[in-house]
Design a protein around this motif. Structure first.
Motif, PDB file in Angstrom:
ATOM      1  N   VAL A   1     119.933  61.977  46.047  1.00 38.30           N
ATOM      2  CA  VAL A   1     119.704  62.873  47.194  1.00 38.30           C
ATOM      3  C   VAL A   1     119.936  62.116  48.503  1.00 38.30           C
ATOM      4  O   VAL A   1     120.564  62.634  49.430  1.00 38.30           O
ATOM      5  CB  VAL A   1     118.286  63.481  47.133  1.00 38.30           C
ATOM      6  CG1 VAL A   1     117.952  64.223  48.417  1.00 38.30           C
ATOM      7  CG2 VAL A   1     118.155  64.406  45.945  1.00 38.30           C
TER       8      VAL A   1
ATOM      9  N   ILE B   1     122.686  63.060  51.381  1.00 41.36           N
ATOM     10  CA  ILE B   1     122.343  63.254  52.794  1.00 41.36           C
ATOM     11  C   ILE B   1     123.159  62.306  53.665  1.00 41.36           C
ATOM     12  O   ILE B   1     123.659  62.689  54.733  1.00 41.36           O
ATOM     13  CB  ILE B   1     120.829  63.071  53.010  1.00 41.36           C
ATOM     14  CG1 ILE B   1     120.058  64.201  52.312  1.00 41.36           C
ATOM     15  CG2 ILE B   1     120.478  63.005  54.494  1.00 41.36           C
ATOM     16  CD1 ILE B   1     118.562  63.968  52.217  1.00 41.36           C
ATOM     17  N   ASN B   2     123.336  61.080  53.193  1.00 43.82           N
ATOM     18  CA  ASN B   2     124.138  60.117  53.942  1.00 43.82           C
ATOM     19  C   ASN B   2     125.591  60.566  54.015  1.00 43.82           C
ATOM     20  O   ASN B   2     126.237  60.438  55.063  1.00 43.82           O
ATOM     21  CB  ASN B   2     124.030  58.733  53.288  1.00 43.82           C
ATOM     22  CG  ASN B   2     124.471  57.627  54.204  1.00 43.82           C
ATOM     23  OD1 ASN B   2     125.644  57.542  54.552  1.00 43.82           O
ATOM     24  ND2 ASN B   2     123.543  56.786  54.589  1.00 43.82           N
TER      25      ASN B   2
ATOM     26  N   LEU C   1     126.660  63.663  54.023  1.00 46.34           N
ATOM     27  CA  LEU C   1     126.714  64.733  55.021  1.00 46.34           C
ATOM     28  C   LEU C   1     126.688  64.176  56.441  1.00 46.34           C
ATOM     29  O   LEU C   1     127.387  64.672  57.325  1.00 46.34           O
ATOM     30  CB  LEU C   1     125.555  65.712  54.811  1.00 46.34           C
ATOM     31  CG  LEU C   1     125.577  66.531  53.527  1.00 46.34           C
ATOM     32  CD1 LEU C   1     124.349  67.428  53.449  1.00 46.34           C
ATOM     33  CD2 LEU C   1     126.850  67.344  53.417  1.00 46.34           C
ATOM     34  N   SER C   2     125.908  63.133  56.650  1.00 46.85           N
ATOM     35  CA  SER C   2     125.853  62.497  57.970  1.00 46.85           C
ATOM     36  C   SER C   2     127.195  61.873  58.336  1.00 46.85           C
ATOM     37  O   SER C   2     127.647  61.981  59.473  1.00 46.85           O
ATOM     38  CB  SER C   2     124.752  61.432  57.999  1.00 46.85           C
ATOM     39  OG  SER C   2     123.502  62.008  57.768  1.00 46.85           O
TER      40      SER C   2
ATOM     41  N   GLY D   1     120.630  69.313  60.289  1.00 51.23           N
ATOM     42  CA  GLY D   1     120.526  68.061  59.533  1.00 51.23           C
ATOM     43  C   GLY D   1     119.146  67.838  58.932  1.00 51.23           C
ATOM     44  O   GLY D   1     119.017  67.655  57.715  1.00 51.23           O
TER      45      GLY D   1
ATOM     46  N   VAL E   1     118.408  70.543  56.216  1.00 49.66           N
ATOM     47  CA  VAL E   1     119.110  70.320  54.953  1.00 49.66           C
ATOM     48  C   VAL E   1     118.488  69.141  54.206  1.00 49.66           C
ATOM     49  O   VAL E   1     118.279  69.200  52.987  1.00 49.66           O
ATOM     50  CB  VAL E   1     120.620  70.088  55.201  1.00 49.66           C
ATOM     51  CG1 VAL E   1     121.324  69.592  53.951  1.00 49.66           C
ATOM     52  CG2 VAL E   1     121.273  71.355  55.702  1.00 49.66           C
ATOM     53  N   SER E   2     118.162  68.075  54.919  1.00 44.81           N
ATOM     54  CA  SER E   2     117.536  66.908  54.290  1.00 44.81           C
ATOM     55  C   SER E   2     116.203  67.278  53.658  1.00 44.81           C
ATOM     56  O   SER E   2     115.919  66.917  52.514  1.00 44.81           O
ATOM     57  CB  SER E   2     117.321  65.799  55.326  1.00 44.81           C
ATOM     58  OG  SER E   2     118.536  65.404  55.887  1.00 44.81           O
TER      59      SER E   2
ATOM     60  N   CYS F   1     116.735  69.410  50.541  1.00 42.91           N
ATOM     61  CA  CYS F   1     117.188  68.606  49.399  1.00 42.91           C
ATOM     62  C   CYS F   1     116.024  67.846  48.769  1.00 42.91           C
ATOM     63  O   CYS F   1     115.868  67.827  47.545  1.00 42.91           O
ATOM     64  CB  CYS F   1     118.276  67.625  49.828  1.00 42.91           C
ATOM     65  SG  CYS F   1     119.855  68.370  50.206  1.00 42.91           S
TER      66      CYS F   1
END
Length: 111
Positions: free
Chosen positions: A44, A48-49, A51-52, A82, A85-86, A89
């Motif tokens: 996860v 997330i990383n 997506l960043s 952001g 979403v994080s 997740c």
């Protein structure tokens, strides 16, 4: 708000994530063949990383192609999207892990 500095932060976050994952993995017995909760958590974190990274790279491309207004709009949306979403997740990970735990303990109790 510099896109280049965001990419630097993403690179630092990825490096930290990999080092943390390595440290956690060294504590797990070698004979463990399934993904642990830590492995799923790190998946996860890597997502997330990713997506960043995508967000920062797209903003950098928009700035370099003289589409600053669109880059600013994307920045404003990503400031709120952001973290949402994080959080979604991570809550999804917690929820699915809890369901698996409930299912397994229910299965074990019937044996």
């Amino acid at each position: 708000k510099s896109a280049a500095s965001k990419i630097g932060v993403c690179a630092s976050a990825l490096t930290s994530s990999v080092m943390f994952h390595t440290t956690i993995s060294s504590k797990v017995p070698d004979h463990t063949s399934t993904a642990t909760l830590a492995d799923r958590f790190m998946a996860v974190v890597y997502f997330i990383n990713l997506l960043s990274w995508l967000n920062a790279i797209i903003q950098l491309i928009l700035v370099q192609t003289n589409k600053e207004e669109l880059a600013i709009q994307m920045y404003r949306v990503s400031r709120f999207a952001g973290p949402l979403v994080s959080t979604a997740c991570l809550l999804g990970l917690i929820f699915t892990t809890s369901l698996w735990y409930i299912m397994l303990t229910g299965l074990i109790a019937t044996l």
